[in-house]
Write a protein that holds these residues in place. Structure first.
Motif, PDB file in Angstrom:
ATOM      1  N   ASN A   1       5.286  -0.913   3.105  1.00 29.29           N
ATOM      2  CA  ASN A   1       4.357  -1.693   2.297  1.00 29.29           C
ATOM      3  C   ASN A   1       3.327  -0.741   1.688  1.00 29.29           C
ATOM      4  O   ASN A   1       3.453   0.470   1.828  1.00 29.29           O
ATOM      5  N   ARG A   2       2.327  -1.276   1.015  1.00 32.64           N
ATOM      6  CA  ARG A   2       1.339  -0.429   0.334  1.00 32.64           C
ATOM      7  C   ARG A   2       0.637   0.472   1.342  1.00 32.64           C
ATOM      8  O   ARG A   2       0.218   0.025   2.410  1.00 32.64           O
TER       9      ARG A   2
ATOM     10  N   LYS B   1       7.537  -2.256  -7.218  1.00 37.56           N
ATOM     11  CA  LYS B   1       6.923  -2.292  -5.898  1.00 37.56           C
ATOM     12  C   LYS B   1       6.608  -0.880  -5.404  1.00 37.56           C
ATOM     13  O   LYS B   1       5.560  -0.636  -4.804  1.00 37.56           O
ATOM     14  N   TYR B   2       7.497   0.070  -5.689  1.00 36.72           N
ATOM     15  CA  TYR B   2       7.282   1.443  -5.236  1.00 36.72           C
ATOM     16  C   TYR B   2       6.029   2.046  -5.876  1.00 36.72           C
ATOM     17  O   TYR B   2       5.181   2.616  -5.183  1.00 36.72           O
TER      18      TYR B   2
ATOM     19  N   ARG C   1       1.278  -5.028  -9.337  1.00 35.02           N
ATOM     20  CA  ARG C   1       2.690  -4.965  -9.698  1.00 35.02           C
ATOM     21  C   ARG C   1       2.908  -5.482 -11.119  1.00 35.02           C
ATOM     22  O   ARG C   1       3.834  -5.048 -11.803  1.00 35.02           O
TER      23      ARG C   1
ATOM     24  N   CYS D   1       3.069   0.518  -4.365  1.00 36.69           N
ATOM     25  CA  CYS D   1       2.863   0.955  -2.981  1.00 36.69           C
ATOM     26  C   CYS D   1       2.260   2.352  -2.895  1.00 36.69           C
ATOM     27  O   CYS D   1       1.473   2.634  -1.994  1.00 36.69           O
TER      28      CYS D   1
END
Length: 131
Positions: free
Chosen positions: A66-67, A5-6, A16, A9
Motif C-alpha cells: 500500500n502507500r 496505484k504504483y 490516483r 503508492c
C-alpha cells in the motif's frame, strides 16, 4: 500492481485520479509503450513520465502493498532521472525570479497615480506611449 496505484503508492502523484488523467493524456509510458491506468507493472519495468517540467525515469524494484512513507520510497523504485533535468529546472526558476519578483502583480491604481506624479515632477508631461 496497476500503474496508477504504483505511482500513487510511491508518492509521485497526490491522488490516483491525477495519475489516471496523466495516463489518458499519454504522459506516462512503461517500457517505452504508452500506458493506460490499468497497465500492470512488475519489478524491472521502466516508467517514464513528465511532471513539473521534468521527464522522470523510474525503474520498479519492488511492488509495495500500500502507500508508503517518504523515507521508504527508495526501497520500491530507483530514480534514473538525469541530473541535468534538475539543473535545467533550477535555472528556469532562477531566470523567472530575475525577470520579476514573486508576489509582484500589476500596479494598482494608486501605484499608477504615484508613477504619474513622479513623471510629472521630472518635467515629463506624459508616458511615452501616450504621446
Amino acid at each position: 500492481m496497476r500503474i496508477d496505484k504504483y505511482l500513487w503508492c510511491v508518492r509521485y502523484y497526490k491522488t490516483r485520479n491525477m495519475v489516471t488523467e496523466a495516463c489518458k493524456k499519454n504522459h506516462i509510458t512503461v517500457n517505452a509503450q504508452v500506458a493506460k491506468p490499468s497497465k500492470e507493472v512488475f519489478p524491472g519495468d521502466t516508467i517514464t513520465f513528465r511532471k513539473d517540467q521534468i521527464t522522470r525515469i523510474l525503474v520498479v524494484l519492488d511492488i509495495p502493498a500500500n502507500r508508503v512513507g517518504p523515507k521508504l520510497v527508495d526501497i520500491y523504485r530507483k530514480d534514473e532521472t538525469p541530473a541535468e533535468a534538475f539543473a535545467h529546472l533550477e535555472m528556469l526558476k532562477l531566470s523567472k525570479e530575475h525577470y520579476r519578483k514573486t508576489g509582484d502583480g500589476r500596479p494598482t491604481k494608486k501605484d499608477r497615480r504615484d508613477l504619474d506624479d513622479f513623471a510629472d515632477a521630472d518635467g515629463d508631461a506624459a508616458w511615452p506611449d501616450e504621446e
